[in-house]
Write a protein that holds these residues in place. Structure first.
Motif, PDB file in Angstrom:
ATOM      1  N   GLU A 151       0.814  -1.209   0.000  1.00 17.60           N
ATOM      2  CA  GLU A 151       0.000   0.000   0.000  1.00 17.60           C
ATOM      3  C   GLU A 151       0.855   1.271   0.000  1.00 17.60           C
ATOM      4  OE1 GLU A 151       0.873  -1.005   4.218  1.00 17.60           O
ATOM      5  OE2 GLU A 151       0.161  -2.181   2.530  1.00 17.60           O
ATOM      6  N   ILE A 198       3.420   0.556  -4.023  1.00 20.17           N
ATOM      7  CA  ILE A 198       2.782   0.727  -5.336  1.00 20.17           C
ATOM      8  C   ILE A 198       2.573   2.204  -5.684  1.00 20.17           C
ATOM      9  CG2 ILE A 198       0.667   0.276  -6.661  1.00 20.17           C
ATOM     10  CD1 ILE A 198       0.691  -2.548  -5.381  1.00 20.17           C
ATOM     11  N   PRO A 199       1.996   3.023  -4.788  1.00 22.74           N
ATOM     12  CA  PRO A 199       1.854   4.439  -5.149  1.00 22.74           C
ATOM     13  C   PRO A 199       3.197   5.138  -5.402  1.00 22.74           C
ATOM     14  CG  PRO A 199       0.481   3.932  -3.259  1.00 22.74           C
ATOM     15  CD  PRO A 199       1.324   2.722  -3.531  1.00 22.74           C
ATOM     16  N   ILE A 256       5.975   3.747  -6.530  1.00 24.84           N
ATOM     17  CA  ILE A 256       6.485   3.294  -7.836  1.00 24.84           C
ATOM     18  C   ILE A 256       5.730   3.991  -8.964  1.00 24.84           C
ATOM     19  CG2 ILE A 256       6.587   1.315  -9.409  1.00 24.84           C
ATOM     20  CD1 ILE A 256       7.244  -0.430  -6.943  1.00 24.84           C
ATOM     21  N   LEU A 257       4.411   4.062  -8.841  1.00 24.02           N
ATOM     22  CA  LEU A 257       3.612   4.707  -9.885  1.00 24.02           C
ATOM     23  C   LEU A 257       3.953   6.190 -10.037  1.00 24.02           C
ATOM     24  CD1 LEU A 257       0.101   3.073  -9.308  1.00 24.02           C
ATOM     25  CD2 LEU A 257       1.678   2.663 -11.203  1.00 24.02           C
ATOM     26  N   ILE A 258       4.039   6.884  -8.930  1.00 23.71           N
ATOM     27  CA  ILE A 258       4.316   8.330  -8.983  1.00 23.71           C
ATOM     28  C   ILE A 258       5.740   8.598  -9.466  1.00 23.71           C
ATOM     29  CG2 ILE A 258       4.593  10.411  -7.574  1.00 23.71           C
ATOM     30  CD1 ILE A 258       2.252   9.268  -5.834  1.00 23.71           C
ATOM     31  N   GLY A 272       7.909   6.530 -10.848  1.00 24.70           N
ATOM     32  CA  GLY A 272       8.149   5.928 -12.161  1.00 24.70           C
ATOM     33  C   GLY A 272       7.560   6.775 -13.279  1.00 24.70           C
ATOM     34  N   SER A 273       6.346   7.280 -13.089  1.00 29.35           N
ATOM     35  CA  SER A 273       5.710   8.138 -14.105  1.00 29.35           C
ATOM     36  C   SER A 273       6.500   9.412 -14.323  1.00 29.35           C
ATOM     37  CB  SER A 273       4.282   8.496 -13.675  1.00 29.35           C
ATOM     38  OG  SER A 273       3.497   7.343 -13.557  1.00 29.35           O
TER      39      SER A 273
END
Length: 145
Positions: free
Chosen positions: A12, A15-16, A18-20, A22-23
């Motif tokens: 929890e 993941i956020p 990595i997404l933030i 990484g983007s």
């Protein structure tokens, strides 16, 4: 007795991040690459990884030592711990999961941590300080950890 408890690493939080991050990294590379910006972003990513990998809790004799990277290093006398309560409080703390324990100690102090094996951690604290009150969110007979 010296025992080290690694912090539980929760998806929890991972993941956020990595997404933030990484983007932002992909966008920084695709659009006009600013090498300074990419270098700063990579430094932030390395810092976050370092914090996750170096968060742990040590019971050493009569002390609980809480370590989170090079930013947080706290020692608590186990005899001053009054209560340990399960929580999902997302407040910034030396915890790498939302599955957390809040430790109340001293007069009004508290810290939130996330040991991977909560029940073992609680048992070891209770062995050193049997007066610690433990407050579970779930039924006490369910397995924690």
């Amino acid at each position: 007795m010296k025992k080290i408890y690694k912090s539980k690493i929760g998806l929890e939080l991972i993941i956020p991040l990595i997404l933030i991050l990484g983007s932002i990294l992909v966008l920084a590379i695709i659009q006009k690459p600013s090498w300074v910006g990419i270098a700063i972003l990579l430094a932030v990513i390395l810092f976050v990884v370092h914090m996750f990998m170096t968060t742990y809790y040590t019971i050493d004799g009569e002390e609980l030592i809480i370590k989170c990277g090079f930013l947080f290093n706290k020692t608590i006398e186990i005899k001053t711990i009054k209560k340990i309560a399960e929580t999902n409080n997302p407040t910034s703390s030396p915890a790498t999961s939302i599955d957390r324990l809040e430790i109340n100690y001293g007069k009004f102090d508290s810290v939130i941590i996330s040991p991977k094996y909560k029940s073992e951690f609680i048992n070891d604290i209770k062995r050193l300080n049997p007066n610690v009150e433990v407050k579970y969110k779930k039924k006490q007979n369910e397995k924690l950890g």
